[in-house]
Write an enzyme that holds these catalytic residues in place. Structure first.
Site, PDB file in Angstrom:
ATOM      1  N   ARG A 153     104.725  64.962  39.254  1.00 34.07           N
ATOM      2  CA  ARG A 153     104.315  65.400  37.925  1.00 34.07           C
ATOM      3  C   ARG A 153     105.556  65.787  37.110  1.00 34.07           C
ATOM      4  O   ARG A 153     106.582  66.179  37.670  1.00 34.07           O
ATOM      5  CB  ARG A 153     103.378  66.601  38.020  1.00 34.07           C
ATOM      6  CG  ARG A 153     102.103  66.350  38.825  1.00 34.07           C
ATOM      7  CD  ARG A 153     101.295  67.629  38.955  1.00 34.07           C
ATOM      8  NE  ARG A 153     100.040  67.417  39.668  1.00 34.07           N
ATOM      9  CZ  ARG A 153      99.898  67.576  40.986  1.00 34.07           C
ATOM     10  NH1 ARG A 153     100.935  67.951  41.722  1.00 34.07           N
ATOM     11  NH2 ARG A 153      98.733  67.363  41.569  1.00 34.07           N
TER      12      ARG A 153
ATOM     13  N   LYS B  89     101.097  72.188  42.301  1.00 31.73           N
ATOM     14  CA  LYS B  89     100.059  73.087  41.803  1.00 31.73           C
ATOM     15  C   LYS B  89      99.713  74.121  42.872  1.00 31.73           C
ATOM     16  O   LYS B  89      99.695  73.834  44.059  1.00 31.73           O
ATOM     17  CB  LYS B  89      98.806  72.283  41.432  1.00 31.73           C
ATOM     18  CG  LYS B  89      98.972  71.427  40.181  1.00 31.73           C
ATOM     19  CD  LYS B  89      97.660  70.776  39.792  1.00 31.73           C
ATOM     20  CE  LYS B  89      97.781  70.020  38.467  1.00 31.73           C
ATOM     21  NZ  LYS B  89      96.508  69.394  38.063  1.00 31.73           N
TER      22      LYS B  89
ATOM     23  N   HIS C 214     103.209  60.813  32.938  1.00 26.14           N
ATOM     24  CA  HIS C 214     101.998  60.658  33.748  1.00 26.14           C
ATOM     25  C   HIS C 214     101.683  59.178  33.958  1.00 26.14           C
ATOM     26  O   HIS C 214     101.111  58.799  34.988  1.00 26.14           O
ATOM     27  CB  HIS C 214     100.818  61.367  33.083  1.00 26.14           C
ATOM     28  CG  HIS C 214      99.781  61.821  34.063  1.00 26.14           C
ATOM     29  ND1 HIS C 214     100.051  62.726  35.072  1.00 26.14           N
ATOM     30  CD2 HIS C 214      98.469  61.485  34.198  1.00 26.14           C
ATOM     31  CE1 HIS C 214      98.952  62.930  35.785  1.00 26.14           C
ATOM     32  NE2 HIS C 214      97.980  62.194  35.271  1.00 26.14           N
TER      33      HIS C 214
ATOM     34  N   ARG D  63     103.607  58.100  36.863  1.00 28.45           N
ATOM     35  CA  ARG D  63     102.921  58.603  38.071  1.00 28.45           C
ATOM     36  C   ARG D  63     101.766  57.682  38.443  1.00 28.45           C
ATOM     37  O   ARG D  63     101.602  57.300  39.604  1.00 28.45           O
ATOM     38  CB  ARG D  63     102.432  60.026  37.806  1.00 28.45           C
ATOM     39  CG  ARG D  63     101.674  60.691  38.952  1.00 28.45           C
ATOM     40  CD  ARG D  63     101.449  62.148  38.576  1.00 28.45           C
ATOM     41  NE  ARG D  63     100.412  62.813  39.341  1.00 28.45           N
ATOM     42  CZ  ARG D  63     100.621  63.403  40.515  1.00 28.45           C
ATOM     43  NH1 ARG D  63     101.804  63.367  41.076  1.00 28.45           N
ATOM     44  NH2 ARG D  63      99.634  64.037  41.129  1.00 28.45           N
TER      45      ARG D  63
ATOM     46  N   HIS E 244      97.694  65.663  45.601  1.00 31.04           N
ATOM     47  CA  HIS E 244      96.307  65.865  45.186  1.00 31.04           C
ATOM     48  C   HIS E 244      95.595  66.762  46.192  1.00 31.04           C
ATOM     49  O   HIS E 244      95.732  66.582  47.402  1.00 31.04           O
ATOM     50  CB  HIS E 244      95.569  64.523  45.099  1.00 31.04           C
ATOM     51  CG  HIS E 244      95.903  63.734  43.882  1.00 31.04           C
ATOM     52  ND1 HIS E 244      95.740  62.368  43.802  1.00 31.04           N
ATOM     53  CD2 HIS E 244      96.395  64.108  42.675  1.00 31.04           C
ATOM     54  CE1 HIS E 244      96.121  61.947  42.613  1.00 31.04           C
ATOM     55  NE2 HIS E 244      96.516  62.983  41.918  1.00 31.04           N
TER      56      HIS E 244
ATOM     57  N   TYR F 151      92.843  55.614  41.551  1.00 31.21           N
ATOM     58  CA  TYR F 151      93.799  54.512  41.526  1.00 31.21           C
ATOM     59  C   TYR F 151      93.251  53.262  42.194  1.00 31.21           C
ATOM     60  O   TYR F 151      93.703  52.159  41.907  1.00 31.21           O
ATOM     61  CB  TYR F 151      95.109  54.946  42.195  1.00 31.21           C
ATOM     62  CG  TYR F 151      95.730  56.123  41.494  1.00 31.21           C
ATOM     63  CD1 TYR F 151      96.282  55.998  40.226  1.00 31.21           C
ATOM     64  CD2 TYR F 151      95.726  57.385  42.081  1.00 31.21           C
ATOM     65  CE1 TYR F 151      96.822  57.077  39.569  1.00 31.21           C
ATOM     66  CE2 TYR F 151      96.272  58.471  41.434  1.00 31.21           C
ATOM     67  CZ  TYR F 151      96.815  58.308  40.175  1.00 31.21           C
ATOM     68  OH  TYR F 151      97.342  59.392  39.526  1.00 31.21           O
TER      69      TYR F 151
END
Length: 320
Positions: free
Chosen positions: A171, A195, A265, A268, A291, A300
């Site tokens: 990210r 995150k 992004h 990514r 994730h 994806y």
């Protein structure tokens, strides 16, 4: 980087217009999200904002009590949001936010039951992300390398940024947070803080290795402030911010013929798609991207399936 105190939710403003007890509940919830759930400041602000909006709806009648919050009130609140022009994606996010709140509020004893458990909200439209084709990614990196060959510090930095974003799929916030010490050239890995402050190691290949080494050897010293630890810095010597990286990627991709308009992004998305098309399994890509759930990564697979369908329609004699 802004200090945590400047990023946090302004609780005095949040509580404005709510009864004192409700304001205190919001404060406890905000601390729960940050300290116990470990959510990002952006997510905390969004969730608290949604809950304040809901409680403002509940307490529009000054005599109302929190016990009035039931599934009917939740539905009426969402209906008002929809009438105000909120998109399906926004409604889905707000429904998720208030479900998180009502579950927490019941566990805490503020609600007798969990009305959010019965709330069904519209599903968000999942738009297929724009991605570069492999040949477009190659063109992007070749053009960037041509600029870096002039040995200008900014060009060296920009080339390293593009190579590392595409090589790792990190990210933009994770890239901007990298320090020089986070790069392990021996193993070709970077240590990323994702995150929820979750750390992971992400590999990168030879082109990114070469680009980052050149930036460190011949470019960074000309820009970085003395004693700074940031891997990527701006022209004033401070840590490169997300806005600068987005502008860099947007401008660089814009010069590639036929490429979709995108920022970091998009790189990514491109990295994840090309990994899957190259044979990587979904679980490995999930770990690389950081994730929390496999559902996020599965988006994806839709990209690759759509691409296969397009190729079939163009190439197979019996496709039409």
């Amino acid at each position: 980087m802004p200090s945590s105190s400047t990023q946090r939710v302004d609780l005095r403003r949040v509580r404005a217009g709510l009864p004192e007890a409700a304001g205190e509940l919001v404060g406890e919830y905000e601390r729960h999200l940050r300290l116990e759930r470990g959510l990002s400041e952006h997510t905390v602000r969004a969730y608290v904002g949604d809950v304040v909006s809901l409680l403002g709806f509940v307490y529009r009648d000054e005599s109302a009590e929190l016990s009035a919050l039931d599934v009917g009130v939740l539905r009426a609140w969402l209906a008002g949001q929809r009438a105000g022009g909120a998109s399906r994606t926004t409604l889905a996010r707000r429904a998720a936010a208030v479900r998180t709140f009502t579950t927490w509020a019941q566990r805490r004893g503020a609600l007798a039951t969990d009305p959010g458990a019965r709330l069904v909200a519209p599903r968000a439209h999942r738009k297929l992300p724009g991605v570069l084709r492999p040949e477009q990614a190659d063109e992007l990196m070749r053009a960037s390398a041509t600029g870096a060959a002039e040995r200008d510090p900014v060009a060296l930095r920009d080339h390293a940024v593009l190579e590392l974003l595409y090589a790792t799929g990190v990210r933009v916030s994770e890239l901007c947070g990298l320090d020089v010490g986070d790069v392990d050239f021996g193993r070709r890995m970077i240590r990323v803080l994702g995150k929820g402050d979750k750390e992971r190691m992400v590999p990168f290949g030879a082109p990114a290795d070469s680009a980052v080494r050149e930036w460190l050897d011949a470019g960074r010293a000309a820009l970085a402030a003395p004693g700074g630890t940031a891997l990527f810095v701006g022209i004033r010597g401070r840590r490169m911010d997300q806005r600068s990286v987005r502008r860099l990627v947007h401008d660089a991709v814009g010069s590639v013929p036929g490429a979709a308009d995108m920022g970091p992004h998009g790189l990514r998305h491109s990295a994840a798609t090309h990994l899957l098309e190259g044979g990587a399994d979904l679980r490995s890509v999930q770990e690389l991207l950081g994730h929390a759930t496999l559902a996020s990564t599965q988006l994806y697979t839709h990209v690759t399936v759509e691409r296969l369908k397009a190729i079939h329609d163009r190439a197979h004699p019996r496709a039409r």
